[in-house]
Each structure stands twice: as structure tokens, then as C-alpha cells.
Design a protein around this motif. Structure first.
Motif, PDB file in Angstrom:
ATOM      1  N   PHE A 144      23.236 -28.742 -34.723  1.00  0.00           N
ATOM      2  CA  PHE A 144      23.115 -27.268 -35.999  1.00  0.00           C
ATOM      3  C   PHE A 144      22.861 -26.252 -34.328  1.00  0.00           C
ATOM      4  CE2 PHE A 144      20.754 -23.316 -37.089  1.00  0.00           C
ATOM      5  CZ  PHE A 144      21.872 -23.429 -38.307  1.00  0.00           C
ATOM      6  N   ARG A 145      22.085 -26.330 -33.798  1.00  0.00           N
ATOM      7  CA  ARG A 145      21.561 -26.208 -32.393  1.00  0.00           C
ATOM      8  C   ARG A 145      22.364 -25.776 -31.426  1.00  0.00           C
ATOM      9  NH1 ARG A 145      17.889 -21.896 -34.591  1.00  0.00           N
ATOM     10  NH2 ARG A 145      16.060 -22.228 -35.538  1.00  0.00           N
ATOM     11  N   ASP A 146      22.967 -25.417 -30.375  1.00  0.00           N
ATOM     12  CA  ASP A 146      22.784 -26.221 -28.860  1.00  0.00           C
ATOM     13  C   ASP A 146      21.821 -25.538 -27.407  1.00  0.00           C
ATOM     14  OD1 ASP A 146      22.775 -23.166 -28.848  1.00  0.00           O
ATOM     15  OD2 ASP A 146      24.697 -22.446 -28.681  1.00  0.00           O
ATOM     16  N   THR A 147      20.309 -26.159 -28.032  1.00  0.00           N
ATOM     17  CA  THR A 147      19.434 -25.728 -26.910  1.00  0.00           C
ATOM     18  C   THR A 147      18.836 -26.615 -27.834  1.00  0.00           C
ATOM     19  OG1 THR A 147      18.311 -24.074 -28.088  1.00  0.00           O
ATOM     20  CG2 THR A 147      19.684 -23.477 -26.441  1.00  0.00           C
ATOM     21  N   GLY A 148      17.870 -27.066 -26.970  1.00  0.00           N
ATOM     22  CA  GLY A 148      16.553 -27.966 -26.900  1.00  0.00           C
ATOM     23  C   GLY A 148      16.921 -28.925 -25.710  1.00  0.00           C
ATOM     24  N   ILE A 149      16.045 -29.950 -26.066  1.00  0.00           N
ATOM     25  CA  ILE A 149      16.295 -31.459 -25.333  1.00  0.00           C
ATOM     26  C   ILE A 149      16.799 -32.765 -26.117  1.00  0.00           C
ATOM     27  CG2 ILE A 149      15.365 -33.207 -23.738  1.00  0.00           C
ATOM     28  CD1 ILE A 149      12.988 -31.006 -22.931  1.00  0.00           C
ATOM     29  N   GLU A 150      17.759 -33.281 -25.567  1.00  0.00           N
ATOM     30  CA  GLU A 150      18.385 -33.894 -26.021  1.00  0.00           C
ATOM     31  C   GLU A 150      18.173 -35.356 -24.910  1.00  0.00           C
ATOM     32  OE1 GLU A 150      18.432 -34.749 -29.551  1.00  0.00           O
ATOM     33  OE2 GLU A 150      18.706 -32.576 -30.286  1.00  0.00           O
ATOM     34  N   ARG A 154      21.291 -33.350 -23.473  1.00  0.00           N
ATOM     35  CA  ARG A 154      20.965 -31.140 -23.376  1.00  0.00           C
ATOM     36  C   ARG A 154      19.535 -31.789 -22.087  1.00  0.00           C
ATOM     37  NH1 ARG A 154      21.582 -29.171 -28.703  1.00  0.00           N
ATOM     38  NH2 ARG A 154      24.214 -29.032 -28.763  1.00  0.00           N
ATOM     39  N   ASP A 155      19.577 -30.394 -22.128  1.00  0.00           N
ATOM     40  CA  ASP A 155      18.459 -30.312 -21.452  1.00  0.00           C
ATOM     41  C   ASP A 155      17.534 -28.527 -21.299  1.00  0.00           C
ATOM     42  OD1 ASP A 155      16.227 -30.286 -19.364  1.00  0.00           O
ATOM     43  OD2 ASP A 155      17.026 -31.167 -17.881  1.00  0.00           O
ATOM     44  N   GLU A 156      17.902 -27.953 -22.250  1.00  0.00           N
ATOM     45  CA  GLU A 156      17.398 -26.470 -22.325  1.00  0.00           C
ATOM     46  C   GLU A 156      16.592 -26.218 -23.243  1.00  0.00           C
ATOM     47  OE1 GLU A 156      21.008 -24.279 -23.176  1.00  0.00           O
ATOM     48  OE2 GLU A 156      22.279 -26.154 -22.513  1.00  0.00           O
ATOM     49  N   GLY A 157      15.463 -26.637 -22.761  1.00  0.00           N
ATOM     50  CA  GLY A 157      14.165 -26.876 -24.071  1.00  0.00           C
ATOM     51  C   GLY A 157      14.245 -25.517 -23.957  1.00  0.00           C
ATOM     52  N   ALA A 158      14.098 -25.802 -25.645  1.00  0.00           N
ATOM     53  CA  ALA A 158      13.412 -24.116 -26.029  1.00  0.00           C
ATOM     54  C   ALA A 158      12.512 -24.036 -27.404  1.00  0.00           C
ATOM     55  CB  ALA A 158      14.609 -23.521 -26.523  1.00  0.00           C
ATOM     56  N   THR A 216      11.080 -31.579 -18.069  1.00  0.00           N
ATOM     57  CA  THR A 216      12.303 -31.480 -18.538  1.00  0.00           C
ATOM     58  C   THR A 216      12.397 -33.039 -18.718  1.00  0.00           C
ATOM     59  OG1 THR A 216      12.457 -32.280 -16.367  1.00  0.00           O
ATOM     60  CG2 THR A 216      12.067 -30.026 -16.646  1.00  0.00           C
ATOM     61  N   ALA A 217      13.781 -33.013 -19.071  1.00  0.00           N
ATOM     62  CA  ALA A 217      14.543 -33.921 -19.613  1.00  0.00           C
ATOM     63  C   ALA A 217      14.356 -35.457 -18.616  1.00  0.00           C
ATOM     64  CB  ALA A 217      16.644 -34.018 -20.260  1.00  0.00           C
ATOM     65  N   ASP A 218      14.656 -35.031 -17.597  1.00  0.00           N
ATOM     66  CA  ASP A 218      14.620 -36.292 -16.120  1.00  0.00           C
ATOM     67  C   ASP A 218      12.828 -36.010 -16.530  1.00  0.00           C
ATOM     68  OD1 ASP A 218      17.294 -36.339 -15.547  1.00  0.00           O
ATOM     69  OD2 ASP A 218      16.613 -34.430 -14.452  1.00  0.00           O
ATOM     70  N   ASP A 219      12.075 -35.769 -16.307  1.00  0.00           N
ATOM     71  CA  ASP A 219      10.474 -35.578 -16.715  1.00  0.00           C
ATOM     72  C   ASP A 219      10.314 -36.672 -17.520  1.00  0.00           C
ATOM     73  OD1 ASP A 219      10.445 -34.685 -13.779  1.00  0.00           O
ATOM     74  OD2 ASP A 219       9.557 -32.555 -15.112  1.00  0.00           O
ATOM     75  N   LEU A 220      11.281 -36.669 -18.835  1.00  0.00           N
ATOM     76  CA  LEU A 220      10.818 -36.891 -19.513  1.00  0.00           C
ATOM     77  C   LEU A 220      10.880 -39.032 -19.933  1.00  0.00           C
ATOM     78  CD1 LEU A 220      11.395 -34.677 -22.305  1.00  0.00           C
ATOM     79  CD2 LEU A 220       8.917 -35.835 -22.278  1.00  0.00           C
ATOM     80  N   GLY A 225      13.720 -41.389 -26.745  1.00  0.00           N
ATOM     81  CA  GLY A 225      14.241 -41.139 -27.536  1.00  0.00           C
ATOM     82  C   GLY A 225      14.303 -39.675 -28.367  1.00  0.00           C
ATOM     83  N   PRO A 226      13.783 -38.737 -27.084  1.00  0.00           N
ATOM     84  CA  PRO A 226      13.118 -37.296 -27.592  1.00  0.00           C
ATOM     85  C   PRO A 226      13.766 -36.664 -29.200  1.00  0.00           C
ATOM     86  CG  PRO A 226      12.719 -37.063 -25.771  1.00  0.00           C
ATOM     87  CD  PRO A 226      13.226 -38.155 -25.599  1.00  0.00           C
ATOM     88  N   ALA A 227      13.943 -35.429 -29.792  1.00  0.00           N
ATOM     89  CA  ALA A 227      14.337 -35.227 -30.181  1.00  0.00           C
ATOM     90  C   ALA A 227      14.037 -33.836 -31.010  1.00  0.00           C
ATOM     91  CB  ALA A 227      14.573 -35.883 -32.081  1.00  0.00           C
ATOM     92  N   ALA A 228      14.663 -33.130 -30.964  1.00  0.00           N
ATOM     93  CA  ALA A 228      14.376 -31.463 -31.497  1.00  0.00           C
ATOM     94  C   ALA A 228      13.322 -31.703 -32.603  1.00  0.00           C
ATOM     95  CB  ALA A 228      15.354 -30.564 -31.920  1.00  0.00           C
TER      96      ALA A 228
END
Lengths: 206, 50
Positions: free
Chosen positions: A91-97, A105-109, A130-134, A141-144
Motif C-alpha cells: 500500500f505504501r511506497d515508503t518504509g524500510i523493507e 526498500r530503504d526509505e524510512g518514514a 537504514t536498512a543496511d544498518d539493520l 525481516g523488518p516490516a512496517a
């Protein structure tokens, strides 16, 4: 989870409990309240030998937006014994996936939910990392944050977090059983309660 | 030379046509946006397992 993950090629189902290798899961139904306040939900207790056994899968096996598929179908495609729909990355096009250790995806919001390889689970601020740091910290598996919210809205088919079973797709009775349970869960489900600090070498989802 | 004023009925008709056109275009644009935003698939990676 594949046979290689558990050392077992097939799983077994006894009553409401499914076991495969060192992994086991028991699904129970709880009804509380009365009258119009009656709430029925299902609880899945999963004991996993390794946190990476808890996997995620995308709807239609594709990453993007507005891509949907019934959780039961995703579970069947991936041989899961139990699956929960969640997240709102479609649904979103932002967030870390990050799924199964891969950054999509690496657009933290907002806030995110991270499942680490050591079994810990953490709610974190997407805007301060950031996603790389995570991934470097062991996040698989981080999820919004919507993952939990989506679990409360089972009417929206989407991605599924799945605890796999050692058997091949549809080969064992456990797979069908899991799909059935998944369907029930989708219809009427309570948000899963995730422990913050599970015991070592064991991830418990309640 | 004096101009003959447009009949009132024609002015009303033109106004109705203009309003209907505006509403139709706005609704169509909104519908197209909503379909694209919420319904139409936007696949970024077709086969994530590959």
C-alpha cells in the motif's frame, strides 16, 4: 523452513500441534466475552530451533504495490504450516523493507518491526537508521509497523509471514492443515503478541 | 449595429454543459488516479525468489 532447516523432510500433525524437526507449533482458539462483546481469536505458539525458520513471502512472489494474494495461497505456495498476513508495503511506497535478509526498500518514514536472527524482535524508528544498518545488526525481516495493524484487518490480503514446514508443498497433511488454519485466522484474528525477549535459541510467537 | 442578446435558455444550457464537463473530467481524473494508486499492480521485482 525447508527440510534442510530442520533436518526433517516431512512434518507431523497431532491434534492442533504440528512438528517438524525441532520446530513445533500449536494453534488454539480462544473465545472471550459474551453477547456483542464476544471475541474469538486464534493463538499460534511456535517454538523454533532458529529464528530464521520464521520466513516471509510476498504476494504473487513479487515486490511492488497493489499486489495481492490470499494468505492461504501464499502459505500453500511456500509450504508453510501457518501464515499470518501482514505489513502494508503493498500500500505504501515508503518504509524500510527487508525480507529474509534482503533489502527491498530503504526509505524510512515511520516505525518498523524488526525480527533479528538471534530471535529478538524490536520496534524501531525507521527515520533514525537504514536498512543496511539493520541487516548488519542481524535483522532478517523488518516490516512496517502496519504488520500488526494489518493483522487486525484480515480482510486485506497481502504478504504473509510464514513458519514453514519440512514437508514439500502440499505433500503432508500438515500443509493442508496449516492452510485451513490460515484461512480461519484471516477471517477473525487478533493481533499476534510478540515477546520482546524470547528465551535463547527459541523464538516464541504468542 | 446592435447585438441580439443570447436567449436565456441557451445560456443556461451552455452553463449546464460546462458544469457537466467539468464534473465528468474531475471524476474521471479522480477515478483514474484512485485505480492507479490502489488497484493497478506496480511490480518492481517480478520474481523475488529468483
Amino acid at each position: 523452513m525447508t527440510g534442510a532447516d530442520t533436518g526433517s523432510a516431512t512434518g507431523t500433525v497431532t491434534g492442533d500441534t504440528s512438528t517438524s524437526g525441532d520446530a513445533s507449533m500449536t494453534v488454539s482458539t480462544v473465545t472471550t466475552g459474551s453477547g456483542d462483546s464476544t471475541v474469538t481469536y486464534h493463538v499460534a505458539d511456535a517454538t523454533l530451533p532458529d529464528a530464521t525458520v520464521l520466513r516471509s513471502a510476498f504476494a504473487q512472489d513479487a515486490f511492488g504495490t497493489n499486489i495481492t494474494e490470499d494468505t492461504s495461497d501464499i502459505a500453500e505456495d511456500n509450504g508453510a504450516v501457518f501464515a499470518v498476513n501482514g505489513d502494508y508495503r503493498g500500500f505504501r511506497d515508503t518504509g524500510i523493507e527487508i525480507r529474509n535478509g534482503v533489502v527491498y526498500r530503504d526509505e524510512g518514514a515511520r516505525e518498523g518491526l524488526a525480527f533479528y536472527r538471534d530471535g529478538t524482535v524490536e520496534v524501531y524508528d525507521e527515520t533514525t537508521t537504514t536498512a543496511d544498518d539493520l541487516v548488519a545488526d542481524g535483522a532478517g525481516g523488518p516490516a512496517a509497523r502496519g504488520q500488526l495493524r494489518a493483522a487486525r484487518r484480515p480482510d486485506r490480503p497481502g504478504d504473509a509471514a510464514a513458519a514453514g514446514q519440512g514437508g514439500h508443498r502440499g505433500a503432508a497433511g500438515g500443509a493442508g492443515y496449516a492452510v485451513q488454519r490460515s484461512l480461519v485466522f484471516r477471517r477473525r484474528a487478533a493481533a499476534p503478541q510478540v515477546p520482546v525477549a524470547p528465551p535463547p535459541r527459541e523464538l516464541v510467537l504468542r | 449595429m446592435s447585438q441580439t442578446p443570447r436567449p436565456r435558455r441557451r445560456r443556461v444550457r451552455n452553463a449546464v454543459i460546462a458544469a457537466a464537463t467539468t464534473v465528468t473530467l474531475a471524476a474521471g481524473g479522480g477515478t483514474a488516479w484512485a485505480l492507479d494508486r490502489f488497484v493497478v499492480d506496480h511490480v518492481e521485482i517480478a520474481d523475488v525468489s529468483a
